[in-house]
Scaffold this active site. Structure first.
Site, short mmCIF file in Angstrom:
data_model
loop_
_atom_site.label_atom_id
_atom_site.label_comp_id
_atom_site.label_asym_id
_atom_site.label_seq_id
_atom_site.Cartn_x
_atom_site.Cartn_y
_atom_site.Cartn_z
N LYS A 104 0.82 -1.22 0.00
CA LYS A 104 0.00 0.00 0.00
C LYS A 104 0.84 1.26 0.00
O LYS A 104 0.42 2.29 -0.52
CB LYS A 104 -0.94 0.01 1.21
CG LYS A 104 -2.09 -0.95 1.04
CD LYS A 104 -3.25 -0.60 1.96
CE LYS A 104 -4.44 -1.52 1.69
NZ LYS A 104 -5.45 -1.49 2.73
N LYS A 153 -5.29 -9.92 -6.93
CA LYS A 153 -6.47 -10.00 -6.07
C LYS A 153 -7.58 -9.06 -6.56
O LYS A 153 -7.28 -7.96 -7.01
CB LYS A 153 -6.02 -9.58 -4.67
CG LYS A 153 -6.94 -9.94 -3.56
CD LYS A 153 -6.34 -9.53 -2.22
CE LYS A 153 -6.22 -8.03 -2.10
NZ LYS A 153 -5.88 -7.57 -0.75
N LYS A 189 -10.84 -3.23 -4.18
CA LYS A 189 -11.64 -2.01 -4.25
C LYS A 189 -10.92 -0.93 -5.04
O LYS A 189 -11.54 -0.05 -5.61
CB LYS A 189 -11.85 -1.44 -2.84
CG LYS A 189 -12.67 -2.31 -1.93
CD LYS A 189 -12.66 -1.76 -0.50
CE LYS A 189 -13.48 -2.65 0.42
NZ LYS A 189 -13.43 -2.29 1.82
P1 TYM Z 1 -11.01 -5.17 3.98
O1 TYM Z 1 -11.99 -4.10 4.31
O2 TYM Z 1 -9.95 -4.87 2.99
O3 TYM Z 1 -11.77 -6.46 3.48
C1 TYM Z 1 -12.85 -7.00 4.22
C2 TYM Z 1 -12.80 -8.51 4.17
O4 TYM Z 1 -12.85 -8.95 2.81
C3 TYM Z 1 -11.79 -9.86 2.57
N1 TYM Z 1 -11.35 -9.71 1.18
C4 TYM Z 1 -11.26 -10.72 0.31
N2 TYM Z 1 -11.51 -12.03 0.45
C5 TYM Z 1 -11.32 -12.81 -0.64
N3 TYM Z 1 -10.89 -12.33 -1.85
C6 TYM Z 1 -10.63 -11.01 -2.02
N4 TYM Z 1 -10.23 -10.53 -3.20
C7 TYM Z 1 -10.80 -10.14 -0.90
N5 TYM Z 1 -10.65 -8.81 -0.72
C8 TYM Z 1 -10.97 -8.56 0.57
C9 TYM Z 1 -10.69 -9.45 3.54
O5 TYM Z 1 -9.79 -10.50 3.77
C10 TYM Z 1 -11.49 -9.08 4.76
O6 TYM Z 1 -11.80 -10.24 5.51
N6 TYM Z 1 -7.88 -5.11 7.85
C11 TYM Z 1 -9.18 -5.58 7.40
C12 TYM Z 1 -10.32 -5.04 8.25
C13 TYM Z 1 -10.19 -5.27 9.71
C14 TYM Z 1 -10.35 -6.50 10.39
C15 TYM Z 1 -10.15 -6.18 11.77
C16 TYM Z 1 -10.64 -7.80 9.99
C17 TYM Z 1 -9.90 -4.33 10.63
N7 TYM Z 1 -9.88 -4.87 11.88
C18 TYM Z 1 -10.22 -7.19 12.74
C19 TYM Z 1 -10.72 -8.78 10.97
C20 TYM Z 1 -10.52 -8.47 12.34
C21 TYM Z 1 -9.38 -5.11 5.99
O7 TYM Z 1 -8.77 -4.17 5.53
O8 TYM Z 1 -10.35 -5.74 5.33
#
Ligand code: TYM
Length: 339
Positions: A115, A199, A202
């Site tokens: 990032k 991947k 967004k």
């Molecule tokens: P975020 O907001 O980027 O994504 C949310 C969830 O979606 C999953 N994900 C995917 N799974 C499969 N294929 C993909 N292409 C894909 N893109 C995203 C992510 O793995 C995630 O589960 N850091 C985290 C948010 C967070 C969090 C937490 C998660 C903050 N605190 C505590 C668990 C526990 C994040 O940026 O997810």
């Protein structure tokens, strides 16, 4: 009633897509419905601002994630659905973890490297410390299980390291649990529709790389029709997917959408060409995704209702967090409140 607790979060940064749904949100719903876990699902707005967000967009996107949770089947009475900034303990515990986690641990985080790219000197300090906030999200509730997509695995390892170091430093071996990641199902890493080695994300500029939860049936059909494939028919066995990233991705998506396995999908479509497979995939995807988008749209017409749900969830989350945070403060050596 419950002895196991699930926590997970999704960032309100726009463009919720099929990867978020299949890798995370659909699993949240399954865990809620299993009824063996107390579940907390959080819209992580504090995480979102590690990259600048327009304030009114942030509010809209926060409601959009809450709407996506509910439209996908999260029941705000059974699960605790809330916004991260609604519970002050997240930021409070994150500060303590900033003082527990080591710089070297954070330096190894691949997501930060990706990032921040070449502009490392210019990203926010928050982006670097992001995994500590994530550890705080989870451990503030002593969550035992965290459902996520595969890209979060390294962050969850850091959460375990932080829990362990805190427990050691403050001589309380069983205080924080060593949280288990739940990275489950056929679609833990959904890939871009334009490039099966990247991947689905967004932030990818091409709309054709992803299916958004808000896409119409026509948009879904168009994107799947244009999705990259190779000239061979589908194989009948998993081994035949090796080296065929795009085929593998579409088969995994199909399996996740119909809640089966890649083997079952290949048993049905092996030997057939992509046009037949893609048209079945469009039908399945439209049937699963369009109702979610429609329901999200309806929910977003009443932002006050969504805000009330999140604030009620925040009050319930706060009630769990407070005694845990109070014990952390005590162990760290902060003054006890005056009775
Ligand atoms: P975020 O907001 O980027 O994504 C949310 C969830 O979606 C999953 N994900 C995917 N799974 C499969 N294929 C993909 N292409 C894909 N893109 C995203 C992510 O793995 C995630 O589960 N850091 C985290 C948010 C967070 C969090 C937490 C998660 C903050 N605190 C505590 C668990 C526990 C994040 O940026 O997810």
């Amino acid at each position: 009633m419950f002895n196991q607790r699930v926590f997970s979060g999704v960032q309100p940064t726009g463009n919720l897509h099929l990867g978020n749904y299949l890798g995370a949100i659909a699993n949240f719903v399954r865990l809620q419905n299993r009824q063996t876990f107390e579940c907390l699902f959080c819209v992580v707005d504090l995480h979102a601002i590690t990259v600048f967000q327009d304030p009114s967009e942030l509010r809209r996107q926060t409601r959009e994630v809450a709407a996506a949770f509910i439209a996908s089947g999260i029941d705000p009475d059974r699960s605790i659905l809330f916004h991260q900034s609604g519970v002050p303990g997240h930021a409070q515990l994150a500060w303590i973890f900033n003082c527990v986690a080591r710089l070297g641990w954070l330096n190894r985080m691949t997501q930060f490297k990706e990032k921040s790219g070449k502009d490392r000197e210019n990203v926010s300090v928050g982006l670097f410390a992001y995994p500590n906030l994530m550890a705080a999200d989870i451990l503030l509730y002593k969550a035992t299980h965290v459902p996520v997509g595969e890209d979060q695995k390294q962050h969850l390892e850091l959460t375990r390291d932080t829990a362990q170091k805190f427990n050691n430093d403050f001589n309380c071996p069983d205080f924080f649990p060593l949280t288990e990641p739940l990275i489950e199902g056929p679609a833990t890493r959904v890939m871009s529709l334009r490039d099966g080695t990247k991947k689905m994300s967004k932030s990818e500029p091409s709309e054709f790389s992803r299916i958004n939860l808000s896409d119409s049936a026509d948009e879904i059909a168009d994107k799947i029709r244009k999705a990259r494939t190779d000239p061979e028919p589908l194989p009948s066995e998993i081994a035949g997917l090796a080296g065929r990233a795009e085929a593998q991705n579409l088969v995994s998506i199909f399996a996740a959408l119909e809640e089966s396995t890649a083997e079952a999908v290949l048993a049905r479509f092996g030997g057939q060409n992509f046009s037949t497979f893609k048209s079945a995939l469009v039908d399945l995807m439209v049937a699963r995704i369009v109702p979610i988008g429609t329901r999200m749209g309806q929910l977003l017409n009443d932002p006050g209702h969504l805000d009330r749900i999140m604030w009620q969830g925040a009050a319930r989350a706060d009630a769990i967090a407070r005694p845990i945070l109070a014990e952390v403060y005590d162990r760290v050596g902060f003054l006890a409140p005056i009775a």
